[in-house]
Scaffold this motif. Structure first.
Motif, PDB file in Angstrom:
ATOM      1  N   UNK A  11       0.982  -1.193   0.090  1.00 33.82           N
ATOM      2  CA  UNK A  11      -0.090   0.133   0.194  1.00 33.82           C
ATOM      3  C   UNK A  11       0.878   1.349  -0.187  1.00 33.82           C
ATOM      4  N   UNK A  12       2.008   1.214   0.761  1.00 29.00           N
ATOM      5  CA  UNK A  12       2.774   2.327   0.760  1.00 29.00           C
ATOM      6  C   UNK A  12       3.562   2.632  -0.539  1.00 29.00           C
ATOM      7  N   UNK A  20      -6.854   2.999   2.291  1.00 29.50           N
ATOM      8  CA  UNK A  20      -6.658   1.914   1.409  1.00 29.50           C
ATOM      9  C   UNK A  20      -7.862   0.787   2.062  1.00 29.50           C
ATOM     10  N   UNK A  21      -8.745   0.669   1.303  1.00 31.07           N
ATOM     11  CA  UNK A  21      -9.910  -0.392   1.560  1.00 31.07           C
ATOM     12  C   UNK A  21      -9.480  -1.713   1.028  1.00 31.07           C
ATOM     13  N   UNK A  66      -6.481  -0.374   6.002  1.00 30.23           N
ATOM     14  CA  UNK A  66      -5.298   0.250   6.050  1.00 30.23           C
ATOM     15  C   UNK A  66      -5.442   1.731   6.114  1.00 30.23           C
ATOM     16  N   UNK A  67      -4.300   2.714   6.979  1.00 27.96           N
ATOM     17  CA  UNK A  67      -4.520   4.134   6.857  1.00 27.96           C
ATOM     18  C   UNK A  67      -3.109   4.771   6.698  1.00 27.96           C
ATOM     19  N   UNK A  68      -2.934   5.402   5.450  1.00 25.16           N
ATOM     20  CA  UNK A  68      -1.702   6.100   5.281  1.00 25.16           C
ATOM     21  C   UNK A  68      -1.784   7.383   5.826  1.00 25.16           C
ATOM     22  N   UNK A  85       2.547  -0.184  10.877  1.00 29.04           N
ATOM     23  CA  UNK A  85       3.231  -1.343  10.290  1.00 29.04           C
ATOM     24  C   UNK A  85       4.521  -1.142   9.493  1.00 29.04           C
ATOM     25  N   UNK A  86       4.331  -0.115   8.774  1.00 30.27           N
ATOM     26  CA  UNK A  86       5.659   0.246   8.135  1.00 30.27           C
ATOM     27  C   UNK A  86       5.909   1.776   8.167  1.00 30.27           C
TER      28      UNK A  86
END
Length: 225
Positions: free
Chosen positions: A60-61, A123-124, A138-140, A201-202
């Motif tokens: 995702x990132x 990020x769905x 996830x949320x960026x 997470x990263x």
């Protein structure tokens, strides 16, 4: 004429089969063994789930960074003013504060907020948008540097640092503060198979280049020997 001899009937042994006590003892031993190995099974499954979650966060990132670099995703509006110092201030840039917890209701693959002090992107992964009750979404968190050169209100005409952190969406659902880790680190582990839900997470920091930069621009930002 041979008279056949009668065979004596075989006497049944008193030890044939298992007694109830022996069966109970066997069940007890199996139960003790299962109790002994069940924590390892649970921790092994938890490690696999966490590894998969981190893998998705990395993907995702990278997808977000590629989207910003290509122009498919808008530049984050969360700006941090920093001077060019041969790349020596990148460690301070990576210490940007984490976003505050909030009740998330975000559309799929879009910014939940994109403001001067907070840029978070959804990020769905389970369809239906991002929610702070979801353990899969996830949320960026994205933030970028600006310099005193050019227009401070819109400094995207120049190359800049882009910082990215990826959190679980359910990290936003209560009042506990989100944390930050060391540059490039994954979520801090509390113990084998367990992780801190509030930790990223990263984390990544990269350079977004606009136009054709000169060699001196790279030296100003990254440092040259």
């Amino acid at each position: 004429m041979i008279n056949p001899q009668k065979q004596q009937p075989l006497s049944q042994s008193s030890d044939a089969g298992f007694t109830i006590m022996e069966s109970l003892m066997a069940m007890l031993i199996i139960t003790i063994l299962m109790l002994g190995i069940s924590p390892m099974i649970v921790l092994g499954v938890a490690n696999r789930v966490q590894s998969r979650r981190v893998e998705l966060a990395v993907q995702a990132a990278r997808a977000y960074i590629d989207g910003v670099r290509s122009g498919a995703i808008e530049h984050p509006e969360h700006k941090l003013e920093m001077e060019l110092d041969a790349g020596k201030n990148r460690s301070e840039f990576a210490k940007t504060e984490a976003p505050k917890p909030s009740n998330l209701t975000c559309d799929k693959n879009s910014y939940c907020d994109n403001e001067n002090d907070k840029s978070i992107y959804c990020v769905d992964l389970d369809d239906g948008g991002c929610s702070s009750d979801s353990s899969r979404d996830l949320i960026i968190q994205a933030f970028r540097s600006i310099t005193l050169l050019g227009d401070p209100a819109n400094n995207t005409d120049k190359s800049y640092f882009l910082g990215v952190r990826v959190y679980r969406a359910d990290a936003f659902k209560d009042n506990g503060d989100l944390s930050i880790g060391e540059k490039g680190a994954k979520a801090k582990a509390i113990g084998p198979g367990l992780s801190d839900r509030k930790a990223p997470l990263v984390e990544m920091t990269t350079e977004i280049t606009t136009g054709t930069p000169s060699y001196s621009d790279f030296c100003d930002r990254l440092g040259c020997q």
